[in-house]
Design a protein around this motif. Structure first.
Motif, short mmCIF file in Angstrom:
data_model
loop_
_atom_site.label_atom_id
_atom_site.label_comp_id
_atom_site.label_asym_id
_atom_site.label_seq_id
_atom_site.Cartn_x
_atom_site.Cartn_y
_atom_site.Cartn_z
N THR A 111 0.82 -1.21 0.00
CA THR A 111 0.00 0.00 0.00
C THR A 111 0.85 1.26 0.00
O THR A 111 1.76 1.40 0.82
CB THR A 111 -0.91 0.02 1.24
OG1 THR A 111 -1.68 -1.18 1.29
CG2 THR A 111 -1.84 1.22 1.21
N ARG A 112 0.53 2.16 -0.92
CA ARG A 112 1.16 3.49 -0.94
C ARG A 112 0.19 4.49 -0.35
O ARG A 112 -0.96 4.59 -0.80
CB ARG A 112 1.54 3.89 -2.37
CG ARG A 112 2.44 5.13 -2.42
CD ARG A 112 2.83 5.50 -3.84
NE ARG A 112 1.73 6.13 -4.54
CZ ARG A 112 1.19 5.68 -5.66
NH1 ARG A 112 1.62 4.55 -6.18
NH2 ARG A 112 0.19 6.32 -6.25
N LEU A 113 0.61 5.19 0.69
CA LEU A 113 -0.27 6.15 1.34
C LEU A 113 0.42 7.50 1.47
O LEU A 113 1.64 7.62 1.33
CB LEU A 113 -0.74 5.62 2.70
CG LEU A 113 0.34 5.26 3.75
CD1 LEU A 113 0.78 6.47 4.55
CD2 LEU A 113 -0.19 4.17 4.68
N ARG A 114 -0.40 8.52 1.75
CA ARG A 114 0.08 9.90 1.87
C ARG A 114 -0.37 10.48 3.20
O ARG A 114 -1.50 10.27 3.63
CB ARG A 114 -0.48 10.74 0.71
CG ARG A 114 0.15 12.12 0.55
CD ARG A 114 1.58 12.05 0.14
NE ARG A 114 1.81 11.23 -1.04
CZ ARG A 114 3.02 10.84 -1.45
NH1 ARG A 114 4.11 11.19 -0.77
NH2 ARG A 114 3.15 10.09 -2.53
N HIS A 115 0.52 11.20 3.88
CA HIS A 115 0.20 11.90 5.13
C HIS A 115 -0.48 13.21 4.74
O HIS A 115 0.11 14.03 4.04
CB HIS A 115 1.51 12.17 5.90
CG HIS A 115 1.32 12.77 7.24
ND1 HIS A 115 2.20 13.68 7.77
CD2 HIS A 115 0.35 12.59 8.18
CE1 HIS A 115 1.80 14.03 8.97
NE2 HIS A 115 0.69 13.38 9.25
#
Length: 309
Positions: A111-115
């Motif tokens: 999973t690629r996530l962003r803050h």
């Protein structure tokens, strides 16, 4: 490198989470993964990121899932997690879901996530000390989580409202509380859940062709997904309309390559795209139904040339 034994979720499969195939539905896999991501970030010093009072949260940009074994009702499961990479505002995580008793791998999630700032989805830097803590949880990508039939490199979506008109409408509705997160945006499980709700209207004819032209015609036929690549490009909010369109991109070996787009049916805003690798399943023998040459020839006219994410 971390040995990927730190748990980020533990629980089981409820009967009501299983679909007509007799195994846990895909939306609940993703719901568990979101819980696991929240727990992983809490272990890295950022607790409460899915709370409505959170000053910052995370937004899932892309998820690659491989399903390895079925998870049936009453199964006890656990999820472990680690960090593959990170940058100033983003992180790539690895989650592994396995049977608590046998340690048999059920699914992997890359999973690629962003803050981000809740609501606006504006990226913000990780706080001081986060990089060091994340580095301590670094893991290597194991073979079981490597993509097999989907790409992982940068991709630009081809989805538009105009192009979607030529695809099958599978599902439509508005985002209700059951599909929304604490910030009023559709949760990451909402897209895959909508696909699951409408999948039979698309794949029913494909399933009939494959099963009726099989070497041995099965009595009961179902479907199973082996791999997903999901891109979240925008997020519908509570009360927003959505529709899911899909089509058959091709037959490769024994699998169907399917593509799904989620859009706003009025404005054409593209919320997400999904690439699915699926098979037909003999529900009695619990095995994949082989695609015969005759079935392959009958399916060819039903494919959509050039269909992609």
């Amino acid at each position: 490198m971390d040995d990927l034994t730190t748990e980020v979720w533990r629980g089981g499969v409820n009967t009501w989470e299983c679909d007509e195939m007799g195994h846990m539905n895909t939306r609940f896999y993703v719901a568990r993964a979101v819980e696991g991501l929240a727990a992983l970030l809490a272990q890295l010093g950022l607790p409460g990121m899915t709370s409505p009072r959170a000053a910052s949260t995370f937004s899932v940009e892309e998820m690659h899932i491989r399903f390895h074994r079925e998870a049936h009702a009453s199964a006890s499961l656990r999820m472990t997690g680690g960090v593959l990479s990170q940058d100033a505002t983003g992180l790539e995580a690895l989650l592994i879901l396995e049977d608590l008793n046998t340690l048999e791998c059920k699914a992997t999630f890359r999973t690629r996530l962003r803050h981000v700032v809740p609501g606006s989805q504006t990226p913000v830097p990780w706080p001081a000390g986060f990089a060091e803590r994340a580095s301590a949880r670094k893991v290597d990508l194991p073979d079981i989580a490597q993509p097999r039939s989907t790409g992982t490199g940068p991709v630009e979506s081809t989805a538009t409202l105009e192009r979607a008109q030529g695809l099958k409408r599978m599902a439509m509705g508005v985002v209700g509380p059951d599909r929304a997160d604490a910030f009023g945006l559709m949760g990451a499980w909402g897209f895959i859940g909508a696909v699951s709700d409408g999948i039979r209207s698309l794949t029913g004819p494909f399933r009939d062709i494959i099963s009726q032209n099989a070497d041995e015609v099965p009595q009961r036929v179902g479907g199973a997904v082996l791999e997903f690549r999901i891109l979240h490009l925008d997020w519908p909010r509570l009360g927003d309309a959505y529709e899911v369109r899909g089509g058959l991109a091709g037959i490769e070996g024994q699998v169907q390559k399917l593509v799904f787009w989620m859009l706003d049916p009025i404005t054409g805003r593209v919320y997400g795209t999904m690439h699915s690798i699926a098979v037909n399943f003999d529900l009695d023998k619990r095995k994949v139904i082989r695609v015969s040459d005759r079935a392959r020839a009958l399916l060819e006219p039903l494919t959509t040339p050039g269909l992609d994410l």
